[in-house]
Design an enzyme around this catalytic site. Structure first.
Site, PDB file in Angstrom:
ATOM      1  CG  ASN A 298      -1.956   1.401   1.426  1.00  0.00           C
ATOM      2  OD1 ASN A 298      -2.105   1.899   0.632  1.00  0.00           O
ATOM      3  ND2 ASN A 298      -2.703   1.512   2.304  1.00  0.00           N
TER       4      ASN A 298
ATOM      5  CE  LYS B 234      -0.557   2.593   6.293  1.00  0.00           C
ATOM      6  NZ  LYS B 234      -1.723   2.859   6.647  1.00  0.00           N
TER       7      LYS B 234
ATOM      8  NE  ARG C 140      -6.254   1.941  -0.662  1.00  0.00           N
ATOM      9  CZ  ARG C 140      -6.094   2.229   0.481  1.00  0.00           C
ATOM     10  NH1 ARG C 140      -4.700   3.083   0.775  1.00  0.00           N
ATOM     11  NH2 ARG C 140      -6.713   4.068   0.705  1.00  0.00           N
TER      12      ARG C 140
ATOM     13  CG  HIS D 101     -12.588   3.902   2.973  1.00  0.00           C
ATOM     14  ND1 HIS D 101     -12.890   4.231   3.626  1.00  0.00           N
ATOM     15  CD2 HIS D 101     -11.508   4.044   3.829  1.00  0.00           C
ATOM     16  CE1 HIS D 101     -12.455   5.281   3.952  1.00  0.00           C
ATOM     17  NE2 HIS D 101     -11.597   5.071   4.190  1.00  0.00           N
TER      18      HIS D 101
ATOM     19  CG  HIS E 237     -13.852   2.044   6.001  1.00  0.00           C
ATOM     20  ND1 HIS E 237     -13.189   1.075   6.328  1.00  0.00           N
ATOM     21  CD2 HIS E 237     -13.384   3.411   6.640  1.00  0.00           C
ATOM     22  CE1 HIS E 237     -12.065   1.473   6.397  1.00  0.00           C
ATOM     23  NE2 HIS E 237     -11.774   2.496   6.654  1.00  0.00           N
ATOM     24  CG  LEU E 238     -17.555   4.858  11.577  1.00  0.00           C
ATOM     25  CD1 LEU E 238     -18.287   4.977  12.764  1.00  0.00           C
ATOM     26  CD2 LEU E 238     -18.007   6.041  10.388  1.00  0.00           C
TER      27      LEU E 238
ATOM     28  NE  ARG F   5      -9.003  13.043   3.772  1.00  0.00           N
ATOM     29  CZ  ARG F   5      -9.475  11.767   3.497  1.00  0.00           C
ATOM     30  NH1 ARG F   5     -10.605  10.863   3.354  1.00  0.00           N
ATOM     31  NH2 ARG F   5      -8.582  11.189   3.304  1.00  0.00           N
TER      32      ARG F   5
ATOM     33  N   GLY G  61     -10.467   1.881  12.421  1.00  0.00           N
ATOM     34  CA  GLY G  61     -10.016   2.174  13.866  1.00  0.00           C
ATOM     35  C   GLY G  61     -11.067   2.989  14.923  1.00  0.00           C
TER      36      GLY G  61
ATOM     37  N   GLY H 282     -14.476   3.081  14.855  1.00  0.00           N
ATOM     38  CA  GLY H 282     -15.277   1.998  14.440  1.00  0.00           C
ATOM     39  C   GLY H 282     -15.953   0.555  15.273  1.00  0.00           C
ATOM     40  CD  GLU H 283     -12.350  -2.791  13.296  1.00  0.00           C
ATOM     41  OE1 GLU H 283     -10.983  -3.656  13.954  1.00  0.00           O
ATOM     42  OE2 GLU H 283     -11.557  -2.773  11.652  1.00  0.00           O
ATOM     43  CG  ASN H 284     -10.351   0.257  18.604  1.00  0.00           C
ATOM     44  OD1 ASN H 284     -10.455  -1.471  19.306  1.00  0.00           O
ATOM     45  ND2 ASN H 284      -9.525   0.331  17.205  1.00  0.00           N
TER      46      ASN H 284
ATOM     47  CD  GLU I   6      -8.794  -1.300   4.402  1.00  0.00           C
ATOM     48  OE1 GLU I   6      -8.484  -0.745   5.610  1.00  0.00           O
ATOM     49  OE2 GLU I   6      -9.767  -0.500   2.962  1.00  0.00           O
TER      50      GLU I   6
HETATM   51  P1  ADP Z   1      -6.871   5.237   8.890  1.00  0.00           P
HETATM   52  O1  ADP Z   1      -6.415   3.956   8.189  1.00  0.00           O
HETATM   53  O2  ADP Z   1      -7.734   6.103   7.964  1.00  0.00           O
HETATM   54  O3  ADP Z   1      -5.700   5.875   8.490  1.00  0.00           O
HETATM   55  P2  ADP Z   1      -7.989   3.700  11.029  1.00  0.00           P
HETATM   56  O4  ADP Z   1      -8.826   3.130  10.068  1.00  0.00           O
HETATM   57  O5  ADP Z   1      -6.176   2.300  11.847  1.00  0.00           O
HETATM   58  O6  ADP Z   1      -7.551   5.382  10.165  1.00  0.00           O
HETATM   59  O7  ADP Z   1      -8.058   4.248  12.101  1.00  0.00           O
HETATM   60  C1  ADP Z   1      -7.089   5.349  13.142  1.00  0.00           C
HETATM   61  C2  ADP Z   1      -8.671   5.811  14.277  1.00  0.00           C
HETATM   62  O8  ADP Z   1      -8.810   5.207  15.495  1.00  0.00           O
HETATM   63  C3  ADP Z   1      -7.345   6.905  15.408  1.00  0.00           C
HETATM   64  O9  ADP Z   1      -7.126   8.636  14.313  1.00  0.00           O
HETATM   65  C4  ADP Z   1      -8.171   7.383  16.357  1.00  0.00           C
HETATM   66  O10 ADP Z   1      -9.484   7.909  16.019  1.00  0.00           O
HETATM   67  C5  ADP Z   1      -9.255   5.798  16.068  1.00  0.00           C
HETATM   68  N1  ADP Z   1      -8.764   4.892  17.273  1.00  0.00           N
HETATM   69  C6  ADP Z   1      -7.095   3.806  17.084  1.00  0.00           C
HETATM   70  N2  ADP Z   1      -7.971   3.003  18.743  1.00  0.00           N
HETATM   71  C7  ADP Z   1      -8.682   3.601  18.919  1.00  0.00           C
HETATM   72  C8  ADP Z   1      -9.228   3.379  20.629  1.00  0.00           C
HETATM   73  N3  ADP Z   1      -8.516   1.968  21.064  1.00  0.00           N
HETATM   74  N4  ADP Z   1     -10.346   4.015  20.967  1.00  0.00           N
HETATM   75  C9  ADP Z   1     -11.176   5.249  19.851  1.00  0.00           C
HETATM   76  N5  ADP Z   1     -10.245   5.045  18.792  1.00  0.00           N
HETATM   77  C10 ADP Z   1      -9.533   4.847  18.356  1.00  0.00           C
END
Ligand code: ADP
Length: 398
Positions: free
Chosen positions: A7, A14, A91, A180, A208-209, A241, A332, A334-336, A385
């Site tokens: 990527n 990456k 990618r 995405h 996808h957040l 953004r 990032g 959405g998962e966390n 991905e």
């Molecule tokens: P991208 O691939 O668009 O750079 P990611 O999908 O890796 O982004 O998401 C990164 C974002 O996820 C970080 O900027 C942060 O806002 C959020 N994030 C990562 N870990 C956590 C967490 N443990 N709790 C809340 N938000 C998180």
């Protein structure tokens, strides 16, 4: 087969080496500051120590040479020779209307990707540089291009056209493309798999957040709408953004602040989103969540405005699909960020959604976070991905 997934950005790259049989990631890493002073490579073999090496990387060819050297290194490498790498998956951000599928890379394909550069001047040229550098060093290894836009090519005309003179679509291909796509495709499929349902029977909304954020509506296995547009600036509020705004704001701001169009664009891309809304507190949701719990008004405003926009798009996509079976959160944030999922779902009572707060507190797994009697299923599906790119690569050249 072992597949190297690349990527490539303008100054970063990456990589992951994935074993396609076991689908394990054998090694991964990152090259940073390519072409800039202080370049460094980070490399981590599966289960091993992460190592960082500062070393000159005047160009992408040198970066890829260092990646291949790390992968074949006698002590920390994961392959004995480059012959063990059966294929490379790249990618590619923008495939325009030319690519609705992944493709095996040939000279002709590269020429066509170059024709899409106009549509993604920040991303595609860098992707091409990465591909060319890789081809130079591995001339006999088959390579595949996997496009961020491809999955969204099934959108119907009414979803992808803007309310602009049609001639601009004809002349310049100005339309909504979406991004995405690899993640939206992977997550929607995976959700059906986890639920034991037929992908072709479901109406799924994928949120996808991440730092960049987009949402898509997937009906019967086909994307019917997505929130990003000609560029990744449209749609949801993101890390930095702005997402959807009144286009007249550009002219208004340019006049008021004495800025050029490029300067205004830079504000919309880099200084807006939750960073701007939080009055520069942070673009990182970990900081916003902390701030919110401490009663910080800036953090609270940014979080709530972000979540409201997500909920509004979900409503739009329920309308687009005449219903929804599954809503998935990924990437990032959405998962966390359980707090984001909670705030978004608070708007969705009309879908009969109730969250299981214990499940919503767990991390790092495919999981249903709605209660068993919830009328719509809500899930967290960690995106992958790189694995999706490796699978596409094997599908085409394996
Ligand atoms: P991208 O691939 O668009 O750079 P990611 O999908 O890796 O982004 O998401 C990164 C974002 O996820 C970080 O900027 C942060 O806002 C959020 N994030 C990562 N870990 C956590 C967490 N443990 N709790 C809340 N938000 C998180």
């Amino acid at each position: 087969m072992k597949v190297l997934v690349i990527n490539c950005g303008s100054s970063s790259l990456k990589f992951q080496l994935i074993d396609s049989q076991s689908e394990r990631c054998l090694a991964k890493g990152l090259c940073e500051r390519i072409g800039i002073d202080g370049s460094m490579i980070t490399y981590a073999p599966e289960g091993g120590e992460k190592e960082k090496t500062v070393t000159p990387m005047p160009d992408h060819t040198e970066a890829i040479r260092l990646v291949l050297e790390a992968l074949t290194n006698a002590s920390t490498g994961v392959v004995k020779s480059l012959d063990e790498i059966g294929a490379v998956g790249h990618r590619v951000v923008h495939g325009g209307e030319k690519f609705a599928q992944s493709v095996v890379i040939t000279d002709e394909v590269l020429q066509t990707v170059e024709e899409c550069n106009d549509l993604a001047p920040l991303h595609n040229p860098a992707n091409l540089i990465g591909i060319n550098a890789c081809r130079k060093l591995m001339p006999n290894t088959p390579m595949v291009g996997v496009f961020d836009t491809a999955f969204h090519q099934t959108m119907p005309e009414e979803a992808y056209l803007y309310g602009l003179p049609f001639v601009y679509y004809e002349k310049y291909k100005i339309r909504r493309y979406g991004f995405h796509g690899t993640s939206h495709s992977y997550v929607s499929r995976r959700a059906a798999e986890v639920l034991g349902r037929n992908y072709e029977d479901l109406k799924t909304i994928v949120c996808h957040l991440g730092n960049g954020a987009s949402i898509s509506a997937v009906k019967n296995g086909r994307c019917v709408d997505t929130s990003m547009g000609l560029t990744p600036l449209e749609g949801l509020i993101m890390g930095t953004r702005c997402g959807d705004i009144d286009p007249a704001i550009l002219e208004f701001l340019a006049h008021k602040e004495g800025k050029t169009i490029d300067e205004v664009m830079s504000v919309l891309n880099k200084k807006s989103g939750v960073l701007g809304l939080s009055d520069n507190l942070s673009s990182d949701f970990r900081d916003l969540e902390d701030g919110y719990h401490k009663g910080d008004a800036n953090a609270s405003r940014a979080l709530k405005t972000f979540c409201y926009r997500v909920a509004k798009y979900i409503g739009a996509y329920v309308a687009a699909m005449n219903g929804v079976d599954v809503i998935c959160f990924t990437a990032g944030v959405g998962e966390n960020a359980g707090i984001v999922r909670t705030f978004v779902c608070e708007y969705l009572g009309y879908l009969g959604i109730a969250l299981d707060q214990e499940a919503n507190g767990r991390r790092g797994q495919d999981i249903v976070i709605s209660t068993p009697d919830s009328q719509t299923t809500v899930m967290v599906i960690p995106t992958n991905e790189e694995l999706a790119i490796a699978r596409e690569t094997v599908r085409l050249v394996g």
